[in-house]
Each structure stands twice: as C-alpha cells, then as structure tokens.
Scaffold this motif. Structure first.
Motif, PDB file in Angstrom:
ATOM      1  N   VAL A  88       0.905  -1.228  -0.046  1.00 19.38           N
ATOM      2  CA  VAL A  88       0.020  -0.090   0.154  1.00 19.38           C
ATOM      3  C   VAL A  88       0.730   1.212  -0.039  1.00 19.38           C
ATOM      4  O   VAL A  88       1.797   1.209   0.901  1.00 19.38           O
ATOM      5  N   VAL A  89       0.715   1.954  -1.111  1.00 16.38           N
ATOM      6  CA  VAL A  89       1.813   3.006  -0.910  1.00 16.38           C
ATOM      7  C   VAL A  89       0.777   4.567  -0.858  1.00 16.38           C
ATOM      8  O   VAL A  89      -0.390   4.656  -1.312  1.00 16.38           O
ATOM      9  N   ARG A  90       1.572   5.572  -0.778  1.00 21.29           N
ATOM     10  CA  ARG A  90       0.800   6.952  -0.456  1.00 21.29           C
ATOM     11  C   ARG A  90       1.273   7.508  -1.768  1.00 21.29           C
ATOM     12  O   ARG A  90       2.411   7.884  -2.189  1.00 21.29           O
ATOM     13  N   VAL A  91       0.408   8.220  -2.320  1.00 24.45           N
ATOM     14  CA  VAL A  91       0.710   9.023  -3.603  1.00 24.45           C
ATOM     15  C   VAL A  91      -0.088  10.334  -3.376  1.00 24.45           C
ATOM     16  O   VAL A  91      -1.253  10.850  -3.342  1.00 24.45           O
ATOM     17  N   PRO A  92       0.933  11.479  -3.508  1.00 19.12           N
ATOM     18  CA  PRO A  92       0.358  12.765  -3.402  1.00 19.12           C
ATOM     19  C   PRO A  92      -0.500  13.180  -4.570  1.00 19.12           C
ATOM     20  O   PRO A  92       0.073  13.099  -5.743  1.00 19.12           O
ATOM     21  N   LEU A  93      -1.669  13.772  -4.743  1.00 19.51           N
ATOM     22  CA  LEU A  93      -2.270  14.237  -5.712  1.00 19.51           C
ATOM     23  C   LEU A  93      -2.123  15.622  -5.928  1.00 19.51           C
ATOM     24  O   LEU A  93      -2.230  16.606  -4.965  1.00 19.51           O
ATOM     25  N   GLN A  94      -2.130  16.239  -7.219  1.00 24.36           N
ATOM     26  CA  GLN A  94      -1.837  17.609  -7.471  1.00 24.36           C
ATOM     27  C   GLN A  94      -3.187  18.272  -7.445  1.00 24.36           C
ATOM     28  O   GLN A  94      -3.198  19.353  -6.672  1.00 24.36           O
ATOM     29  N   THR A  95      -4.274  17.574  -7.774  1.00 23.56           N
ATOM     30  CA  THR A  95      -5.683  18.505  -7.692  1.00 23.56           C
ATOM     31  C   THR A  95      -6.183  17.996  -6.235  1.00 23.56           C
ATOM     32  O   THR A  95      -5.974  16.981  -5.534  1.00 23.56           O
ATOM     33  N   ARG A  96      -6.950  19.153  -5.711  1.00 26.74           N
ATOM     34  CA  ARG A  96      -7.742  19.001  -4.593  1.00 26.74           C
ATOM     35  C   ARG A  96      -9.235  18.988  -4.817  1.00 26.74           C
ATOM     36  O   ARG A  96      -9.933  18.894  -3.983  1.00 26.74           O
ATOM     37  N   ASP A  97      -9.881  19.048  -6.199  1.00 26.68           N
ATOM     38  CA  ASP A  97     -11.025  19.083  -6.755  1.00 26.68           C
ATOM     39  C   ASP A  97     -11.626  17.797  -6.304  1.00 26.68           C
ATOM     40  O   ASP A  97     -11.134  16.616  -6.912  1.00 26.68           O
ATOM     41  N   LYS A  98     -12.755  17.577  -5.472  1.00 25.78           N
ATOM     42  CA  LYS A  98     -13.285  16.427  -4.937  1.00 25.78           C
ATOM     43  C   LYS A  98     -13.774  15.571  -6.020  1.00 25.78           C
ATOM     44  O   LYS A  98     -13.684  14.456  -6.275  1.00 25.78           O
ATOM     45  N   ARG A  99     -14.577  16.148  -7.201  1.00 24.68           N
ATOM     46  CA  ARG A  99     -15.175  15.508  -8.053  1.00 24.68           C
ATOM     47  C   ARG A  99     -13.964  14.798  -9.043  1.00 24.68           C
ATOM     48  O   ARG A  99     -13.874  13.640  -9.613  1.00 24.68           O
ATOM     49  N   LEU A 100     -12.612  15.560  -9.240  1.00 22.40           N
ATOM     50  CA  LEU A 100     -11.702  14.836 -10.117  1.00 22.40           C
ATOM     51  C   LEU A 100     -11.023  13.703  -9.223  1.00 22.40           C
ATOM     52  O   LEU A 100     -10.532  13.108  -9.860  1.00 22.40           O
ATOM     53  N   VAL A 101     -10.809  14.135  -7.997  1.00 22.23           N
ATOM     54  CA  VAL A 101     -10.203  12.911  -7.121  1.00 22.23           C
ATOM     55  C   VAL A 101     -11.062  11.688  -7.234  1.00 22.23           C
ATOM     56  O   VAL A 101     -10.609  10.295  -7.610  1.00 22.23           O
TER      57      VAL A 101
END
Lengths: 161, 115
Positions: A88-101
């Motif tokens: 299980v790895v942790r990946v930071p996402l660029q976007t914070r938009d909930k729909r996009l996530v």
C-alpha cells in the motif's frame, strides 16, 4: 460549443443518411476539421478542438489500459508458483477538486495493478494498493500519468495551475 | 455481412466469458482480500463489457442504447464497489499481506492516532 457540435452532427446525420448511431458518429468525426479550422480565428473553438483531441487520446489510451489490466491479472492467476508481492503506497495528488479525485480513483482501479484504497482530503493524499510491486515499474509514475492525461482533457491550457 | 457480425459477436461473448472465468479464478487463488478485489474488479468488468459488446454485434446494432447504458454503469460501479469493499475492510482491521514496501495507510493511521 459541445452542444453546437452535437446538434450539427445530428443534423448532418439525419440529412445525409438516417439517425443511427454509426452515421451519427461518422458525422461527429467529419465535423471535427471544421472546428479545428475555426480555431484559427476563434479562441473558444481552438480550446474545444484541443479538448476533443485530448479526450480521444485519453479514451484510446484508457481502453488499452483496461485490457492490459485484465491481462496482468490473468497472467498473475495463471502462473502457478508466483505469489504477488503487494504493497500500500501513498501518492500525493496535484488536484484538490473532489470530483476529479473521485474520477481519478475510479480510473485508477481499472488500470493495471492499482486499487484506490483511501483518500485523505486533509493532506491531499491517496492510498493505493499495488498488486505486484515487481511488475509495475513505478506506481507513482503511472498515477501521475493518469492525472496528467485527464487534466489535459479537462483543462487544456493548464487552468492556471 | 450479417454472418460476419454474428461471428464477431460470438467471439466477443466467448472472450468475455473467458475473462470472467479468469477473474473468478483470481478470487479463488490470490492470497488476501485486496488482491482479490483487483481480480474481481478488473477482469470481471472487462468480461461483462465484452459480453455486452458481443450482444451489440449479435443484434446488429439495434441494442446500442441499452449496451451503452450498461457499459457506462459497469465502468462506474465496478471500481466504486472494489474501492468501498477494500476501504471498509481496511477500516475493520483486515491487514493486507504486503511485501517489503509495507502498508503506508496503516503507518499513517498509527501516526495520526498517536498524535
């Protein structure tokens, strides 16, 4: 712009043949160069043409990914003495938009070897379960690629990010 | 033309059944709940989609709207279900069998609960 394109495609398909989905798709594709040309004079038109290109590329790439994901699972299942080495790895996402996530999580699960496990909106990190860490070269890289391709479709000009 | 369509439809349905079988085998064979979700969501969804496409070819394109709707629902629901089941499993304390990279989510949870 997209409504105009849909309306024109419907009209063209009904005018030349009948309104069956095959002819409709042909008309939709035939109208694309028109928008491409219109992009030379009109900014909104150019943006729309870029979106169509990015969207088509994304859909083709994603179909390929879905197939290769199933092949990956099939290979794993059929090789008798191979136990997967998951993580299980942790990946930071660029976007914070909930729909996009949400969208990224859904698409992620269908691409080879990854399964969206949890998302912490506080830190903007997604936790991803990787089926086999040996066969996937870099999980973070593949997730970043999904995000990059999706953002090119949704915000072709970079969207101020 | 009609025979070619029927032939393509049969091939697609056969392929879809094969992928569904592989997904089911994966659910039996893989070691823990999370790896099983991989198999069930990916191979299962692709198998169902191929069967639907086969039905589209077999009906000669008449059922296109139904097939389109069903494929869209499958593409949304299969990953959602896999995500929700695995997330619920992790919350309930089912530990994944992990290799050397370990379980980052568990470590992060430990860290935030210690704070």
């Amino acid at each position: 712009m997209v409504y105009l394109h849909l309306l024109l495609a419907t009209a063209l398909a009904m005018l030349l043949a009948q309104a069956s989905p095959l002819y409709w798709m042909l008309a939709f594709a035939a109208l694309y160069p028109l928008f491409r040309l219109g992009g030379l004079v009109n900014g909104a038109c150019r943006l729309y043409a870029m979106r169509i290109e990015a969207g088509t590329t994304f859909i083709c790439w994603f179909t390929y990914q879905v197939f290769s994901a199933s092949m990956n699972v099939a290979k794993m299942v059929l090789s008798p003495h191979r136990q997967p080495e998951s993580a299980v790895v942790r990946v930071p996402l660029q976007t914070r938009d909930k729909r996009l996530v949400t969208l990224i999580g859904c698409l992620l699960t269908l691409t080879p070897g990854t399964l969206a496990l949890d998302y912490w909106s506080r830190t903007g990190e997604m936790f991803v379960h990787i089926l086999d860490t040996r066969s996937i070269e870099s999980a973070t890289g593949s997730i970043a690629e999904i995000e990059r391709r999706l953002m090119r479709w949704i915000q072709p000009l970079g969207g101020g990010r | 033309m009609k025979e070619a369509m029927a032939f393509a439809g049969s091939i697609l349905i056969l392929l879809g059944a094969l992928f569904s079988l592989l997904g089911a085998l994966g659910v039996c064979r893989l070691p823990d709940a999370y790896s099983r979700m991989h198999s069930a969501s990916k191979a299962g969804a692709l198998g169902a989609i191929l069967i639907l496409l086969g039905a589209l070819f077999a009906t000669g394109g008449h059922a296109w709207f139904n097939v389109f709707l069903a494929v869209a629902v499958l593409l949304v629901s299969a990953p959602m279900a896999a995500h929700i089941i695995s997330r619920a499993g992790h919350m309930a304390g089912v530990r994944p069998k992990v290799g050397p990279l370990g379980d980052a989510l568990e470590r992060a949870k430990d860290r935030s609960s210690n704070r």
